[in-house]
Design a protein around this motif. Structure first.
Motif, PDB file in Angstrom:
ATOM      1  N   VAL A   1       0.919  -1.113   0.010  1.00 34.19           N
ATOM      2  CA  VAL A   1      -0.091   0.172   0.116  1.00 34.19           C
ATOM      3  C   VAL A   1       0.939   1.244  -0.148  1.00 34.19           C
ATOM      4  CG1 VAL A   1      -1.765   1.344   1.171  1.00 34.19           C
ATOM      5  CG2 VAL A   1      -1.734  -1.346   1.303  1.00 34.19           C
ATOM      6  N   PHE A   2       0.662   2.245  -0.789  1.00 40.52           N
ATOM      7  CA  PHE A   2       1.349   3.461  -0.855  1.00 40.52           C
ATOM      8  C   PHE A   2       0.418   4.759  -0.596  1.00 40.52           C
ATOM      9  CE2 PHE A   2       3.603   0.560  -3.496  1.00 40.52           C
ATOM     10  CZ  PHE A   2       5.319   0.829  -3.282  1.00 40.52           C
TER      11      PHE A   2
ATOM     12  N   LYS B   1       7.648   3.771   6.281  1.00 41.07           N
ATOM     13  CA  LYS B   1       7.023   2.292   6.064  1.00 41.07           C
ATOM     14  C   LYS B   1       6.267   2.116   7.555  1.00 41.07           C
ATOM     15  CE  LYS B   1      11.126   1.265   4.491  1.00 41.07           C
ATOM     16  NZ  LYS B   1      11.488   2.309   4.339  1.00 41.07           N
ATOM     17  N   TYR B   2       5.224   1.325   7.351  1.00 39.51           N
ATOM     18  CA  TYR B   2       4.226   0.674   8.337  1.00 39.51           C
ATOM     19  C   TYR B   2       4.099  -0.685   7.926  1.00 39.51           C
ATOM     20  CZ  TYR B   2       2.815   5.734   9.732  1.00 39.51           C
ATOM     21  OH  TYR B   2       2.792   6.711   9.661  1.00 39.51           O
TER      22      TYR B   2
ATOM     23  N   ASN C   1       2.144  -0.067  12.785  1.00 38.78           N
ATOM     24  CA  ASN C   1       3.254  -0.532  13.170  1.00 38.78           C
ATOM     25  C   ASN C   1       4.365   0.210  12.606  1.00 38.78           C
ATOM     26  OD1 ASN C   1       5.582  -0.952  15.198  1.00 38.78           O
ATOM     27  ND2 ASN C   1       6.127  -2.956  14.079  1.00 38.78           N
ATOM     28  N   GLY C   2       4.831   1.405  13.100  1.00 36.72           N
ATOM     29  CA  GLY C   2       5.741   2.502  12.343  1.00 36.72           C
ATOM     30  C   GLY C   2       7.132   1.730  12.283  1.00 36.72           C
ATOM     31  N   LEU C   3       7.863   1.600  10.872  1.00 30.96           N
ATOM     32  CA  LEU C   3       9.159   0.660  10.982  1.00 30.96           C
ATOM     33  C   LEU C   3      10.431   1.841  10.685  1.00 30.96           C
ATOM     34  CD1 LEU C   3       7.800  -1.978   8.641  1.00 30.96           C
ATOM     35  CD2 LEU C   3       8.091  -2.341  11.117  1.00 30.96           C
ATOM     36  N   ASP C   4       9.983   3.226  10.746  1.00 31.84           N
ATOM     37  CA  ASP C   4      10.963   3.994  10.601  1.00 31.84           C
ATOM     38  C   ASP C   4      11.194   5.012  11.589  1.00 31.84           C
ATOM     39  OD1 ASP C   4      11.863   3.112   7.806  1.00 31.84           O
ATOM     40  OD2 ASP C   4      10.303   4.032   6.996  1.00 31.84           O
ATOM     41  N   ILE C   5      12.130   5.764  11.730  1.00 33.51           N
ATOM     42  CA  ILE C   5      12.370   6.523  12.796  1.00 33.51           C
ATOM     43  C   ILE C   5      11.314   7.769  12.663  1.00 33.51           C
ATOM     44  CG2 ILE C   5      14.094   8.280  11.607  1.00 33.51           C
ATOM     45  CD1 ILE C   5      14.796   7.358  15.072  1.00 33.51           C
TER      46      ILE C   5
ATOM     47  N   GLN D   1       0.966 -12.993   5.124  1.00 30.29           N
ATOM     48  CA  GLN D   1       1.948 -12.197   5.687  1.00 30.29           C
ATOM     49  C   GLN D   1       1.603 -10.789   5.915  1.00 30.29           C
ATOM     50  OE1 GLN D   1       4.715 -13.541   2.581  1.00 30.29           O
ATOM     51  NE2 GLN D   1       6.194 -14.282   4.248  1.00 30.29           N
ATOM     52  N   ALA D   2       2.220 -10.096   6.691  1.00 28.96           N
ATOM     53  CA  ALA D   2       1.618  -8.548   6.849  1.00 28.96           C
ATOM     54  C   ALA D   2       2.251  -7.783   5.748  1.00 28.96           C
ATOM     55  CB  ALA D   2       2.604  -7.990   7.960  1.00 28.96           C
ATOM     56  N   VAL D   3       1.300  -6.892   5.324  1.00 28.99           N
ATOM     57  CA  VAL D   3       1.260  -6.112   4.203  1.00 28.99           C
ATOM     58  C   VAL D   3       1.958  -4.639   4.706  1.00 28.99           C
ATOM     59  CG1 VAL D   3      -0.056  -4.827   2.525  1.00 28.99           C
ATOM     60  CG2 VAL D   3      -0.571  -6.940   2.953  1.00 28.99           C
ATOM     61  N   ILE D   4       2.848  -4.215   3.908  1.00 29.50           N
ATOM     62  CA  ILE D   4       3.449  -2.925   4.232  1.00 29.50           C
ATOM     63  C   ILE D   4       2.948  -1.780   3.563  1.00 29.50           C
ATOM     64  CG2 ILE D   4       5.627  -1.378   4.140  1.00 29.50           C
ATOM     65  CD1 ILE D   4       5.922  -3.849   6.121  1.00 29.50           C
ATOM     66  N   LEU D   5       2.540  -0.642   4.409  1.00 23.21           N
ATOM     67  CA  LEU D   5       2.030   0.712   3.687  1.00 23.21           C
ATOM     68  C   LEU D   5       3.223   1.571   3.862  1.00 23.21           C
ATOM     69  CD1 LEU D   5      -1.039   2.364   4.834  1.00 23.21           C
ATOM     70  CD2 LEU D   5       0.939   3.644   4.731  1.00 23.21           C
ATOM     71  N   TYR D   6       3.556   2.470   2.656  1.00 26.83           N
ATOM     72  CA  TYR D   6       4.741   3.269   2.635  1.00 26.83           C
ATOM     73  C   TYR D   6       3.986   4.538   2.394  1.00 26.83           C
ATOM     74  CZ  TYR D   6       9.081   5.151   0.874  1.00 26.83           C
ATOM     75  OH  TYR D   6      10.014   5.990   0.499  1.00 26.83           O
ATOM     76  N   ALA D   7       4.037   5.453   3.343  1.00 23.40           N
ATOM     77  CA  ALA D   7       3.721   7.108   3.185  1.00 23.40           C
ATOM     78  C   ALA D   7       4.780   7.821   2.753  1.00 23.40           C
ATOM     79  CB  ALA D   7       2.899   7.531   4.362  1.00 23.40           C
ATOM     80  N   PHE D   8       4.915   8.446   1.744  1.00 31.88           N
ATOM     81  CA  PHE D   8       5.917   9.490   1.510  1.00 31.88           C
ATOM     82  C   PHE D   8       5.441  10.720   0.853  1.00 31.88           C
ATOM     83  CE2 PHE D   8       4.453   6.656  -2.242  1.00 31.88           C
ATOM     84  CZ  PHE D   8       4.610   7.776  -3.215  1.00 31.88           C
ATOM     85  N   TYR D   9       6.252  11.711   1.023  1.00 34.56           N
ATOM     86  CA  TYR D   9       5.793  13.040   0.396  1.00 34.56           C
ATOM     87  C   TYR D   9       6.796  13.628  -0.778  1.00 34.56           C
ATOM     88  CZ  TYR D   9       4.676  17.830   0.939  1.00 34.56           C
ATOM     89  OH  TYR D   9       3.982  19.343   0.764  1.00 34.56           O
TER      90      TYR D   9
END
Length: 189
Positions: free
Chosen positions: A48-49, A106-107, A124-128, A181-189
């Motif tokens: 997911v983006f 990435k979540y 669950n946030g995976l980045d700082i 398996q868990a799906v990753i959501l990636y939010a960007f700007y």
């Protein structure tokens, strides 16, 4: 002569569509996520983006088939009320409690639960930049004020959560719930 003009017009229109899609979901972001996923125990076929650079009234939430390299769902998604800057279209982001801002990164989309907004997914946030998401109760959920169709009107605002329309969350749930398996959501700007 007439056929060549029609052909050029069709070519221009199809290229215009592709470039709009590329602007909404840049290839380098897809490749970034594919690299991140390699060797990890996350879903390798689906992601997911969210492109927060796109106007909130436009499609900027994408479920993407990583194997076939194609978008399989587009939707409107809200951002946090604290991310709005007065007199500017630029958004700001934060990982801080009480900021009411959206967070980038990435979540891992975790288990679903039923809460005050109905079905929702813990993130669950995976980045700082988003590792405080669980403490902030940042979840993927629906809300009645988020529309199904694009418009020039901005989407309603959240307290930092990515909010979808009820229909978009239902469609998303089909993909997430059927994944082993868990799906990753990636939010960007």
């Amino acid at each position: 002569m007439h056929k060549s003009i029609v052909f050029l017009l069709l070519l221009f229109l199809s290229c215009g569509f592709r470039s709009q899609t590329a602007l909404s979901l840049p290839e380098f972001r897809i490749n970034e996520l594919k690299t991140f996923l390699k060797g990890k125990n996350y879903n390798q076929d689906l992601a997911v983006f969210i492109n927060f650079k796109v106007h909130s009234g436009q499609y900027r939430y994408f479920i993407y088939d990583l194997k076939k390299d194609k978008i399989i769902l587009r939707a409107i998604v809200s951002h946090g009320s604290g991310s709005v800057n007065k007199n500017s279209d630029a958004l700001t982001f934060s990982n801080s409690e009480g900021s009411h801002q959206s967070s980038l990164g990435k979540y891992e989309i975790k288990e679903s639960y039923v809460g005050k907004f109905g079905k929702a997914y813990r993130l669950n946030g995976l980045d700082i930049t988003n590792n405080n998401a669980m403490n902030r109760a940042i979840v993927l959920h629906s809300y009645g004020c988020v529309p199904d169709k694009e418009s020039q009107t901005p989407a309603c605002l959240s307290l930092g959560c990515p909010m979808l329309s009820f229909n978009a969350l239902q469609q998303t749930a089909r993909y997430i719930d059927s994944s082993k398996q868990a799906v990753i959501l990636y939010a960007f700007y």
